[in-house]
Design a protein around this motif. Structure first.
Motif, PDB file in Angstrom:
ATOM      1  N   VAL A   1       0.830  -1.211   0.000  1.00 32.22           N
ATOM      2  CA  VAL A   1       0.000   0.000   0.000  1.00 32.22           C
ATOM      3  C   VAL A   1       0.859   1.254   0.000  1.00 32.22           C
ATOM      4  O   VAL A   1       0.371   2.354  -0.253  1.00 32.22           O
ATOM      5  CB  VAL A   1      -0.957   0.015   1.219  1.00 32.22           C
ATOM      6  N   VAL A   2       2.154   1.095   0.280  1.00 35.01           N
ATOM      7  CA  VAL A   2       3.089   2.224   0.279  1.00 35.01           C
ATOM      8  C   VAL A   2       3.566   2.457  -1.146  1.00 35.01           C
ATOM      9  O   VAL A   2       3.922   1.524  -1.858  1.00 35.01           O
ATOM     10  CB  VAL A   2       4.289   1.952   1.203  1.00 35.01           C
ATOM     11  N   GLU A   3       3.563   3.721  -1.551  1.00 31.60           N
ATOM     12  CA  GLU A   3       4.019   4.058  -2.899  1.00 31.60           C
ATOM     13  C   GLU A   3       5.532   3.925  -2.976  1.00 31.60           C
ATOM     14  O   GLU A   3       6.269   4.646  -2.328  1.00 31.60           O
ATOM     15  CB  GLU A   3       3.593   5.492  -3.241  1.00 31.60           C
ATOM     16  N   GLY A   4       6.012   2.979  -3.775  1.00 32.23           N
ATOM     17  CA  GLY A   4       7.444   2.739  -3.882  1.00 32.23           C
ATOM     18  C   GLY A   4       7.926   1.820  -2.763  1.00 32.23           C
ATOM     19  O   GLY A   4       7.151   1.402  -1.892  1.00 32.23           O
ATOM     20  N   PRO A   5       9.217   1.494  -2.739  1.00 31.33           N
ATOM     21  CA  PRO A   5       9.748   0.614  -1.693  1.00 31.33           C
ATOM     22  C   PRO A   5       9.697   1.278  -0.322  1.00 31.33           C
ATOM     23  O   PRO A   5       9.845   2.495  -0.203  1.00 31.33           O
ATOM     24  CB  PRO A   5      11.195   0.377  -2.145  1.00 31.33           C
ATOM     25  N   LEU A   6       9.475   0.475   0.697  1.00 28.64           N
ATOM     26  CA  LEU A   6       9.412   0.989   2.068  1.00 28.64           C
ATOM     27  C   LEU A   6      10.830   1.097   2.615  1.00 28.64           C
ATOM     28  O   LEU A   6      11.484   0.096   2.887  1.00 28.64           O
ATOM     29  CB  LEU A   6       8.564   0.069   2.949  1.00 28.64           C
ATOM     30  N   ARG A   7      11.286   2.324   2.796  1.00 32.98           N
ATOM     31  CA  ARG A   7      12.646   2.555   3.300  1.00 32.98           C
ATOM     32  C   ARG A   7      12.594   2.901   4.790  1.00 32.98           C
ATOM     33  O   ARG A   7      11.532   3.134   5.342  1.00 32.98           O
ATOM     34  CB  ARG A   7      13.325   3.653   2.489  1.00 32.98           C
ATOM     35  N   ASN A   8      13.776   2.985   5.404  1.00 35.24           N
ATOM     36  CA  ASN A   8      13.862   3.102   6.856  1.00 35.24           C
ATOM     37  C   ASN A   8      14.200   4.507   7.334  1.00 35.24           C
ATOM     38  O   ASN A   8      14.909   5.249   6.653  1.00 35.24           O
ATOM     39  CB  ASN A   8      14.941   2.148   7.391  1.00 35.24           C
ATOM     40  N   ILE A   9      13.689   4.810   8.525  1.00 32.27           N
ATOM     41  CA  ILE A   9      14.208   5.949   9.281  1.00 32.27           C
ATOM     42  C   ILE A   9      15.486   5.469   9.956  1.00 32.27           C
ATOM     43  O   ILE A   9      15.483   4.464  10.672  1.00 32.27           O
ATOM     44  CB  ILE A   9      13.190   6.430  10.332  1.00 32.27           C
ATOM     45  N   ILE A  10      16.585   6.160   9.701  1.00 33.62           N
ATOM     46  CA  ILE A  10      17.878   5.723  10.250  1.00 33.62           C
ATOM     47  C   ILE A  10      18.036   6.167  11.696  1.00 33.62           C
ATOM     48  O   ILE A  10      18.410   5.384  12.572  1.00 33.62           O
ATOM     49  CB  ILE A  10      19.030   6.278   9.397  1.00 33.62           C
ATOM     50  N   ARG A  11      17.721   7.441  11.954  1.00 37.23           N
ATOM     51  CA  ARG A  11      17.864   7.965  13.314  1.00 37.23           C
ATOM     52  C   ARG A  11      17.176   9.314  13.406  1.00 37.23           C
ATOM     53  O   ARG A  11      16.881   9.954  12.392  1.00 37.23           O
ATOM     54  CB  ARG A  11      19.348   8.142  13.677  1.00 37.23           C
ATOM     55  N   GLU A  12      16.909   9.722  14.632  1.00 41.51           N
ATOM     56  CA  GLU A  12      16.476  11.099  14.848  1.00 41.51           C
ATOM     57  C   GLU A  12      17.708  11.982  14.690  1.00 41.51           C
ATOM     58  O   GLU A  12      18.810  11.620  15.120  1.00 41.51           O
ATOM     59  CB  GLU A  12      15.871  11.251  16.238  1.00 41.51           C
ATOM     60  N   ALA A  13      17.544  13.118  14.037  1.00 44.30           N
ATOM     61  CA  ALA A  13      18.685  13.977  13.732  1.00 44.30           C
ATOM     62  C   ALA A  13      19.407  14.406  15.012  1.00 44.30           C
ATOM     63  O   ALA A  13      18.781  14.844  15.982  1.00 44.30           O
ATOM     64  CB  ALA A  13      18.223  15.197  12.951  1.00 44.30           C
ATOM     65  N   THR A  14      20.735  14.309  14.989  1.00 48.32           N
ATOM     66  CA  THR A  14      21.570  14.732  16.116  1.00 48.32           C
ATOM     67  C   THR A  14      21.905  16.214  15.953  1.00 48.32           C
ATOM     68  O   THR A  14      21.692  16.801  14.886  1.00 48.32           O
ATOM     69  CB  THR A  14      22.873  13.914  16.143  1.00 48.32           C
ATOM     70  N   PRO A  15      22.456  16.848  16.986  1.00 52.98           N
ATOM     71  CA  PRO A  15      22.903  18.245  16.834  1.00 52.98           C
ATOM     72  C   PRO A  15      23.880  18.418  15.669  1.00 52.98           C
ATOM     73  O   PRO A  15      23.845  19.434  14.976  1.00 52.98           O
ATOM     74  CB  PRO A  15      23.566  18.547  18.181  1.00 52.98           C
ATOM     75  N   GLN A  16      24.743  17.419  15.453  1.00 51.86           N
ATOM     76  CA  GLN A  16      25.679  17.487  14.336  1.00 51.86           C
ATOM     77  C   GLN A  16      24.938  17.427  13.000  1.00 51.86           C
ATOM     78  O   GLN A  16      25.299  18.122  12.038  1.00 51.86           O
ATOM     79  CB  GLN A  16      26.699  16.341  14.426  1.00 51.86           C
ATOM     80  N   ASP A  17      23.887  16.588  12.937  1.00 53.28           N
ATOM     81  CA  ASP A  17      23.084  16.497  11.717  1.00 53.28           C
ATOM     82  C   ASP A  17      22.392  17.829  11.422  1.00 53.28           C
ATOM     83  O   ASP A  17      22.372  18.294  10.276  1.00 53.28           O
ATOM     84  CB  ASP A  17      22.019  15.402  11.854  1.00 53.28           C
TER      85      ASP A  17
END
Length: 274
Positions: free
Chosen positions: A56-72
């Protein structure tokens, strides 16, 4: 069964589903995700939800890698500042190649491996030589995407006639079809200046509010019908769905507003209402 979250890529990108990977980033937080061409960032726009089938997801289901860090976050802000410079360079190259296109915005991917330029144009544009020049200058993969006027409004932002921030730039996930019939169903004046947004197209709110108006109007009478109650007699000249009120023009020329719920069922049936 998959646990997913909706994430808007970059500032004005498309909203897509991503696997939570067991993470619980809060709504409106910045996350680093697997995108179609590498690592990118986005904004969480909804709470986690469960879907039974990844199809039901449009395109391949990819992952959340992490919540953004201060460095990100620092890297994202650095990329945004750099964008102002690359826009100026791109505009100069557009002039040099004498291309009939208007540059709207640009975005760096999180890892700076890709730059996307967004532009508007009246027709197709051959920008192959422009891409070669930009790739040589910025040492990155270059993409040019032609967008419409509604997307342009989303990028630039602003305020609608209601005084609030544009829906497309604040919370709308996708653009739905908007028709003039929706304006008619909502009893709005069919004046283009009254029902058009900053983009010049019919306002998006006509679409997502339409279902509500249809529900409110379901048992209300139509303009032009005649009504007779113990207190008033005349022709209905206006119907206000939000207030659930009708305006009646009486035989002596007065206009009187009456709450529809104050009219008895028997008097409603006289109008042909069930």
């Amino acid at each position: 069964m998959y646990e997913v979250m909706q994430v808007r890529l970059r500032e004005a990108g498309k909203v897509s589903y991503f696997s939570t990977s067991g993470l619980r980033p809060p709504v409106n937080s910045c996350v680093i995700v697997q995108a179609d061409r590498g690592i990118d960032y986005g904004l969480v726009v909804a709470e986690p939800e469960i879907i039974l089938d990844a199809e039901v997801v449009e395109g391949p289901l990819r992952n959340i890698i992490r919540e953004a860090t201060p460095q990100d976050i620092a890297q994202i802000e650095k990329n945004k500042k750099r964008v102002k410079e690359i826009i100026g360079t791109c505009e100069q190259k557009i002039k040099e190649h004498k291309l009939s296109m208007k540059l709207i915005d640009a975005e760096y991917s999180f890892d700076r491996s890709r730059i996307v330029f967004y532009f508007t144009a009246e027709g197709r544009v051959d920008f192959r030589e422009l891409i070669k020049d930009l790739a040589a200058i910025f040492k990155a993969r270059i993409e040019l995407k032609q967008i419409g006027v509604r997307d342009e409004a989303r990028f630039l932002g602003g305020f609608g006639p209601c005084g609030r921030a544009l829906c497309c730039a604040s919370f709308l996930k996708d653009f739905d079809a908007v028709t003039i019939k929706m304006a008619k169903d909502q009893n709005l004046p069919l004046n283009p200046t009254k029902i058009s947004g900053l983009c010049g197209r019919l306002m998006c709110c006509l679409s997502y509010e339409h279902k509500c108006y249809k529900e409110l109007m379901k048992d209300l009478p139509r303009e032009g019908e005649r009504i007779k109650t113990k207190d008033i007699k005349g022709k209905i000249v206006n119907v206000n769905a939000i207030k659930r009120a009708i305006t009646v023009e009486t035989e002596d020329g007065r206009q009187v507003e009456v709450l529809w719920d104050s009219i008895s069922p028997k008097e409603r049936r006289a109008l042909g209402e069930k």
